[in-house]
Design an enzyme around this catalytic site. Structure first.
Site, PDB file in Angstrom:
ATOM      1  N   SER A   1      42.952  32.002  54.009  1.00  0.00           N
ATOM      2  CA  SER A   1      42.504  32.809  55.146  1.00  0.00           C
ATOM      3  C   SER A   1      41.440  32.091  55.959  1.00  0.00           C
ATOM      4  O   SER A   1      41.496  32.062  57.206  1.00  0.00           O
ATOM      5  CB  SER A   1      41.995  34.178  54.679  1.00  0.00           C
ATOM      6  OG  SER A   1      40.971  34.055  53.716  1.00  0.00           O
TER       7      SER A   1
ATOM      8  N   HIS B   1      47.105  34.817  47.467  1.00  0.00           N
ATOM      9  CA  HIS B   1      45.742  34.855  48.012  1.00  0.00           C
ATOM     10  C   HIS B   1      45.203  36.275  47.862  1.00  0.00           C
ATOM     11  O   HIS B   1      45.010  36.757  46.748  1.00  0.00           O
ATOM     12  CB  HIS B   1      45.764  34.381  49.466  1.00  0.00           C
ATOM     13  CG  HIS B   1      44.412  34.132  50.060  1.00  0.00           C
ATOM     14  ND1 HIS B   1      43.264  33.960  49.314  1.00  0.00           N
ATOM     15  CD2 HIS B   1      44.013  34.035  51.364  1.00  0.00           C
ATOM     16  CE1 HIS B   1      42.234  33.743  50.111  1.00  0.00           C
ATOM     17  NE2 HIS B   1      42.654  33.800  51.374  1.00  0.00           N
TER      18      HIS B   1
ATOM     19  N   HIS C   1      41.878  29.700  39.137  1.00  0.00           N
ATOM     20  CA  HIS C   1      41.416  29.524  40.512  1.00  0.00           C
ATOM     21  C   HIS C   1      41.696  28.088  40.938  1.00  0.00           C
ATOM     22  O   HIS C   1      41.665  27.171  40.120  1.00  0.00           O
ATOM     23  CB  HIS C   1      39.915  29.820  40.629  1.00  0.00           C
ATOM     24  CG  HIS C   1      39.426  29.934  42.029  1.00  0.00           C
ATOM     25  ND1 HIS C   1      39.010  28.840  42.759  1.00  0.00           N
ATOM     26  CD2 HIS C   1      39.304  31.006  42.856  1.00  0.00           C
ATOM     27  CE1 HIS C   1      38.650  29.233  43.971  1.00  0.00           C
ATOM     28  NE2 HIS C   1      38.818  30.539  44.051  1.00  0.00           N
TER      29      HIS C   1
ATOM     30  N   ARG D   1      31.657  35.907  41.011  1.00  0.00           N
ATOM     31  CA  ARG D   1      31.993  37.185  41.647  1.00  0.00           C
ATOM     32  C   ARG D   1      32.553  38.158  40.617  1.00  0.00           C
ATOM     33  O   ARG D   1      32.373  39.374  40.735  1.00  0.00           O
ATOM     34  CB  ARG D   1      32.983  36.959  42.789  1.00  0.00           C
ATOM     35  CG  ARG D   1      32.445  36.070  43.905  1.00  0.00           C
ATOM     36  CD  ARG D   1      33.518  35.725  44.916  1.00  0.00           C
ATOM     37  NE  ARG D   1      34.617  34.988  44.301  1.00  0.00           N
ATOM     38  CZ  ARG D   1      35.751  34.682  44.936  1.00  0.00           C
ATOM     39  NH1 ARG D   1      35.936  35.040  46.196  1.00  0.00           N
ATOM     40  NH2 ARG D   1      36.705  34.003  44.302  1.00  0.00           N
TER      41      ARG D   1
ATOM     42  N   ASP E   1      39.373  38.734  41.449  1.00  0.00           N
ATOM     43  CA  ASP E   1      40.374  39.796  41.489  1.00  0.00           C
ATOM     44  C   ASP E   1      40.531  40.510  40.151  1.00  0.00           C
ATOM     45  O   ASP E   1      41.051  41.628  40.105  1.00  0.00           O
ATOM     46  CB  ASP E   1      41.742  39.217  41.906  1.00  0.00           C
ATOM     47  CG  ASP E   1      41.693  38.615  43.290  1.00  0.00           C
ATOM     48  OD1 ASP E   1      41.116  39.235  44.187  1.00  0.00           O
ATOM     49  OD2 ASP E   1      42.241  37.507  43.475  1.00  0.00           O
TER      50      ASP E   1
END
Length: 471
Positions: free
Chosen positions: A277, A307, A353, A362, A408
């Site tokens: 993105s 993504h 990742h 995160r 995620d």
């Protein structure tokens, strides 16, 4: 580095920096500001000439310095490991994770302004940091919040464009349509059509980026209410900050959910420039497409399963585990289910990742949020078990460079706990967050006069011939 607060605050920050000296030593701009200068645009205007000269010097003195070798694996493997982009707002380290203008996520949680004492950082504070490289005061973050509210009005034609789509259309399709409809009000497009010097391109880009960031939560919440709540729209509350107001417009007013949304938007905002993105936005904007066009393109990349759509897949997979094995699944049962998933040719979503080689920070901060606010939630406990079970299995498999959980792996469970259980919508939340990082960088793209992106491509025949000659 200059620090402009009171003596007490100066002492406090010096103490904090002393504790973090090794990690903050490379931060060039880190400043703690007073409330005396609330004009973000004016601060940027002062900063830009210095950075233009810095880039000019870098190019003239070191333009021919090699940054590494390009291999065939890189060319056919998605350019992984290839250094090829300038992205000022954040930098991703394989071991440490993301740093926003030099600050890690834990440092941002400590240093950025918050809505409540000891609470999660305000997205407005991060926006200020990304644009200026300076840690804002509480007053500056609050002033920016008010400015974003003043920019957030949505023209009626945007809603009509979304309403022209079937209500069954994917939330990302409806969201991107809304962003494209906003483009007709682009200040950059108007200014470019009238004619303006290149040195001033950053000014209408700033206006567009700020308008975009202000408006995406309104468009996103409209999409959510249209699809899942019979079109019953909740008006904005101008007394709330950016993250809290977004949560409110979605229909969630639990104070803990407001804190979660502040955290969510902050940590998802930027992840350097190489992800799909961010790179897409940078690429499209390099053609002098305005921020609305560039961000809409970025959203189409974000919608891909490899993504941003991954956060949707994680919750669905976790619910499939519960559906087949129950909430009280044992460690052995979980191992069997993970192997079953892998042996069927699928991946375990939320792990691995493209750059990171350790647990995503995160993920870690979301885990800490869960331990604080929902330690007994069955799905959170399942996520904790997965943290113990999956990495050893992926390591044993021997095909993954990073077996650790990414961002995620956790976000869906937190959102689900507070009632936002519609997994198909999760990527829209990601998109709202990403507007802050992309919008900030687009301003600097134009301020620094970055060039049209045009890498060289080759054919397999060219590679074969080159390799034969090199052998």
């Amino acid at each position: 580095m200059a620090f402009f607060r009171s003596v007490a605050a100066l002492s406090k920050i010096r103490s904090r920096l002393a504790q973090q000296s090794s990690s903050l030593g490379s931060i060039r701009w880190l400043q703690i500001q007073t409330a005396s200068d609330l004009d973000l645009r004016a601060q940027l205007k002062d900063l830009i000439p210095e950075q233009q000269e810095r880039l000019k010097k870098l190019k003239s003195e070191h333009g021919k310095v090699q940054l590494g070798n390009i291999t065939v694996d890189m060319v056919i493997g998605g350019m992984r490991g290839m250094t090829g982009l300038l992205w000022e707002t954040s930098l991703l380290d394989p071991d440490e994770g993301i740093r926003f203008r030099g600050l890690s996520i834990p440092e941002c949680q400590k240093m950025l302004p918050s809505a409540i004492q000891g609470g999660e950082p305000l997205p407005e504070g991060l926006l200020w940091l990304l644009l200026t490289g300076k840690v804002p005061s509480q007053e500056q973050a609050d002033a920016l919040s008010k400015e974003l509210h003043s920019r957030s009005k949505i023209p009626d034609h945007v809603y009509k464009a979304i309403d022209a789509l079937p209500v069954t259309a994917h939330p990302m399709t409806q969201f991107t349509t809304g962003i494209m409809a906003l483009q007709v009000e682009s200040e950059f497009q108007k200014a470019y059509d009238k004619g303006m010097p290149k040195a001033k391109f950053w000014e209408p880009t700033y206006e567009d980026s700020m308008n975009l960031i202000a408006r995406v939560p309104v468009v996103a919440s409209y999409v959510y209410r249209r699809i899942y709540k019979d079109g019953k729209v909740i008006p904005a509350d101008d007394s709330l900050d950016y993250g809290a107001n977004f949560s409110h417009m979605l229909g969630f007013d639990d104070p803990k959910m407001l804190e979660l949304m502040r955290l969510y938007v902050t940590i998802h905002s930027d992840h350097e420039g190489g992800n799909v993105s961010a790179h897409t936005a940078h690429l499209v904007a390099s053609a002098l497409s305005d921020p609305f066009l560039s961000f809409a393109a970025a959203l189409n990349g974000l919608a891909g399963p490899l993504h941003g759509l991954a956060n949707q897949e994680v919750l669905l997979w976790i619910k499939s585990v519960v559906g087949e094995c129950g909430e009280n699944i044992t460690t052995d049962q979980l191992k069997d289910y993970v192997w079953k998933t892998l042996n069927s040719g699928k991946v375990v979503p939320g792990f691995g990742h493209g750059v990171l080689r350790k647990t995503d920070p995160r993920y870690t901060c979301q885990r800490e949020f869960a331990l604080k606010h929902l330690p007994d939630d069955p799905l959170f406990q399942l996520v904790s078990k997965l943290y113990e079970v999956v990495p050893p299995i992926l390591t044993e498999l021997g095909k993954v460079k990073n077996p650790w959980p990414n961002v995620d792996a956790h976000s869906g469970v937190l959102l689900n706990y507070f009632g936002l259980s519609e997994a198909r919508y999760y990527t829209v939340l990601f998109g709202v967050s990403r507007s802050i990082g992309i919008g900030s960088q687009l301003v600097w793209d134009r301020a620094l006069g970055l060039a049209l992106e045009r890498p060289k491509s080759v054919t397999m025949e060219w590679l074969e011939n080159y390799c034969k000659k090199a052998a």
